[in-house]
Design a protein around this motif. Sequence first.
Motif, PDB file in Angstrom:
ATOM      1  N   LEU A   2       0.419   2.505  -3.704  1.00 42.59           N
ATOM      2  CA  LEU A   2       1.261   1.318  -3.833  1.00 42.59           C
ATOM      3  C   LEU A   2       2.742   1.672  -3.699  1.00 42.59           C
ATOM      4  CD1 LEU A   2       1.458  -1.715  -4.446  1.00 42.59           C
ATOM      5  CD2 LEU A   2       1.580  -1.118  -6.852  1.00 42.59           C
ATOM      6  N   LEU A   3       3.114   2.853  -4.179  1.00 44.60           N
ATOM      7  CA  LEU A   3       4.517   3.261  -4.065  1.00 44.60           C
ATOM      8  C   LEU A   3       4.930   3.461  -2.604  1.00 44.60           C
ATOM      9  CD1 LEU A   3       5.027   5.728  -7.042  1.00 44.60           C
ATOM     10  CD2 LEU A   3       5.954   3.443  -6.773  1.00 44.60           C
ATOM     11  N   TYR A   4       4.013   3.904  -1.772  1.00 44.32           N
ATOM     12  CA  TYR A   4       4.344   4.053  -0.349  1.00 44.32           C
ATOM     13  C   TYR A   4       4.596   2.694   0.298  1.00 44.32           C
ATOM     14  CZ  TYR A   4       3.268   9.030  -0.235  1.00 44.32           C
ATOM     15  OH  TYR A   4       3.294  10.386  -0.438  1.00 44.32           O
ATOM     16  N   ILE A   5       3.829   1.699  -0.091  1.00 45.03           N
ATOM     17  CA  ILE A   5       4.036   0.352   0.445  1.00 45.03           C
ATOM     18  C   ILE A   5       5.386  -0.189  -0.031  1.00 45.03           C
ATOM     19  CG2 ILE A   5       3.171  -2.026   0.415  1.00 45.03           C
ATOM     20  CD1 ILE A   5       0.333  -0.760   0.170  1.00 45.03           C
ATOM     21  N   LEU A   6       5.691   0.038  -1.310  1.00 43.57           N
ATOM     22  CA  LEU A   6       6.992  -0.375  -1.822  1.00 43.57           C
ATOM     23  C   LEU A   6       8.122   0.386  -1.140  1.00 43.57           C
ATOM     24  CD1 LEU A   6       6.523  -0.790  -5.667  1.00 43.57           C
ATOM     25  CD2 LEU A   6       7.188  -2.536  -4.041  1.00 43.57           C
ATOM     26  N   ALA A   7       7.886   1.657  -0.803  1.00 41.96           N
ATOM     27  CA  ALA A   7       8.915   2.456  -0.132  1.00 41.96           C
ATOM     28  C   ALA A   7       9.289   1.866   1.218  1.00 41.96           C
ATOM     29  CB  ALA A   7       8.440   3.894   0.032  1.00 41.96           C
ATOM     30  N   ILE A   8       8.357   1.189   1.843  1.00 44.38           N
ATOM     31  CA  ILE A   8       8.646   0.569   3.141  1.00 44.38           C
ATOM     32  C   ILE A   8       9.377  -0.758   2.968  1.00 44.38           C
ATOM     33  CG2 ILE A   8       7.584  -0.462   5.200  1.00 44.38           C
ATOM     34  CD1 ILE A   8       5.333   1.644   4.832  1.00 44.38           C
ATOM     35  N   PHE A   9       8.915  -1.585   2.037  1.00 41.37           N
ATOM     36  CA  PHE A   9       9.464  -2.930   1.913  1.00 41.37           C
ATOM     37  C   PHE A   9      10.610  -3.051   0.903  1.00 41.37           C
ATOM     38  CE2 PHE A   9       5.129  -3.689   3.504  1.00 41.37           C
ATOM     39  CZ  PHE A   9       5.466  -4.322   4.687  1.00 41.37           C
ATOM     40  N   LEU A  10      10.553  -2.303  -0.203  1.00 43.93           N
ATOM     41  CA  LEU A  10      11.596  -2.319  -1.227  1.00 43.93           C
ATOM     42  C   LEU A  10      11.904  -0.886  -1.662  1.00 43.93           C
ATOM     43  CD1 LEU A  10      10.172  -5.200  -3.431  1.00 43.93           C
ATOM     44  CD2 LEU A  10      12.158  -5.335  -1.948  1.00 43.93           C
ATOM     45  N   LEU A  30      21.918   3.871   0.542  1.00 41.11           N
ATOM     46  CA  LEU A  30      21.377   4.121   1.879  1.00 41.11           C
ATOM     47  C   LEU A  30      20.736   2.864   2.471  1.00 41.11           C
ATOM     48  CD1 LEU A  30      19.686   7.603   1.387  1.00 41.11           C
ATOM     49  CD2 LEU A  30      21.662   7.093   2.822  1.00 41.11           C
ATOM     50  N   THR A  31      20.052   2.108   1.636  1.00 41.83           N
ATOM     51  CA  THR A  31      19.393   0.888   2.109  1.00 41.83           C
ATOM     52  C   THR A  31      20.425  -0.169   2.502  1.00 41.83           C
ATOM     53  OG1 THR A  31      17.498   1.358   0.701  1.00 41.83           O
ATOM     54  CG2 THR A  31      17.691  -0.877   1.522  1.00 41.83           C
ATOM     55  N   LEU A  32      21.517  -0.253   1.760  1.00 37.49           N
ATOM     56  CA  LEU A  32      22.550  -1.235   2.089  1.00 37.49           C
ATOM     57  C   LEU A  32      23.295  -0.871   3.364  1.00 37.49           C
ATOM     58  CD1 LEU A  32      24.031  -2.035  -1.433  1.00 37.49           C
ATOM     59  CD2 LEU A  32      22.585  -3.495  -0.008  1.00 37.49           C
ATOM     60  N   ILE A  33      23.473   0.434   3.615  1.00 38.39           N
ATOM     61  CA  ILE A  33      24.140   0.854   4.847  1.00 38.39           C
ATOM     62  C   ILE A  33      23.266   0.508   6.049  1.00 38.39           C
ATOM     63  CG2 ILE A  33      24.901   2.864   6.169  1.00 38.39           C
ATOM     64  CD1 ILE A  33      25.774   4.108   3.501  1.00 38.39           C
ATOM     65  N   PHE A  34      22.026   0.932   5.999  1.00 36.22           N
ATOM     66  CA  PHE A  34      21.067   0.632   7.057  1.00 36.22           C
ATOM     67  C   PHE A  34      19.685   0.856   6.465  1.00 36.22           C
ATOM     68  CE2 PHE A  34      18.862   1.643  11.158  1.00 36.22           C
ATOM     69  CZ  PHE A  34      19.076   0.422  11.750  1.00 36.22           C
ATOM     70  N   PHE A  35      18.757  -0.009   6.754  1.00 38.77           N
ATOM     71  CA  PHE A  35      17.475  -0.030   6.050  1.00 38.77           C
ATOM     72  C   PHE A  35      16.622   1.219   6.281  1.00 38.77           C
ATOM     73  CE2 PHE A  35      13.126  -1.368   5.252  1.00 38.77           C
ATOM     74  CZ  PHE A  35      13.271  -1.991   4.022  1.00 38.77           C
ATOM     75  N   VAL A  36      16.620   1.746   7.485  1.00 42.31           N
ATOM     76  CA  VAL A  36      15.723   2.859   7.833  1.00 42.31           C
ATOM     77  C   VAL A  36      16.004   4.126   7.010  1.00 42.31           C
ATOM     78  CG1 VAL A  36      14.960   4.373   9.705  1.00 42.31           C
ATOM     79  CG2 VAL A  36      15.254   1.936  10.119  1.00 42.31           C
ATOM     80  N   PRO A  37      17.263   4.561   6.842  1.00 44.19           N
ATOM     81  CA  PRO A  37      17.474   5.748   6.004  1.00 44.19           C
ATOM     82  C   PRO A  37      17.003   5.553   4.568  1.00 44.19           C
ATOM     83  CG  PRO A  37      19.437   5.278   7.255  1.00 44.19           C
ATOM     84  CD  PRO A  37      18.508   4.135   7.471  1.00 44.19           C
ATOM     85  N   GLY A  38      17.149   4.357   4.039  1.00 46.13           N
ATOM     86  CA  GLY A  38      16.668   4.078   2.697  1.00 46.13           C
ATOM     87  C   GLY A  38      15.160   4.174   2.599  1.00 46.13           C
ATOM     88  N   ALA A  39      14.461   3.671   3.598  1.00 41.66           N
ATOM     89  CA  ALA A  39      13.003   3.732   3.596  1.00 41.66           C
ATOM     90  C   ALA A  39      12.508   5.166   3.746  1.00 41.66           C
ATOM     91  CB  ALA A  39      12.445   2.855   4.715  1.00 41.66           C
ATOM     92  N   VAL A  40      13.167   5.938   4.590  1.00 37.26           N
ATOM     93  CA  VAL A  40      12.769   7.338   4.774  1.00 37.26           C
ATOM     94  C   VAL A  40      13.020   8.133   3.493  1.00 37.26           C
ATOM     95  CG1 VAL A  40      13.309   9.470   6.024  1.00 37.26           C
ATOM     96  CG2 VAL A  40      13.101   7.311   7.271  1.00 37.26           C
TER      97      VAL A  40
END
Length: 52
Positions: A2-10, A30-40
């Motif tokens: 479930l944490l991996y799913i949250l890592a993608i969406f939130l 990182l998420t506010l700058i650009f979503f992809v670095p935050g998700a990674v």
Amino acid sequence: MLLYILAIFLPPVAVLLTGKPMKAILNLILTLIFFVPGAVHAALVVKDHYAH
């Protein structure tokens, strides 16, 4: 899993649920700058959380 799913969406929520509040703040930035670095970053923190 479930944490991996949250890592993608939130990403900041997933990092916060791993019990690392300082990394959650970094992830929020990182998420506010650009979503992809935050998700990674969130996926890496969740992976590290499950490894321990």
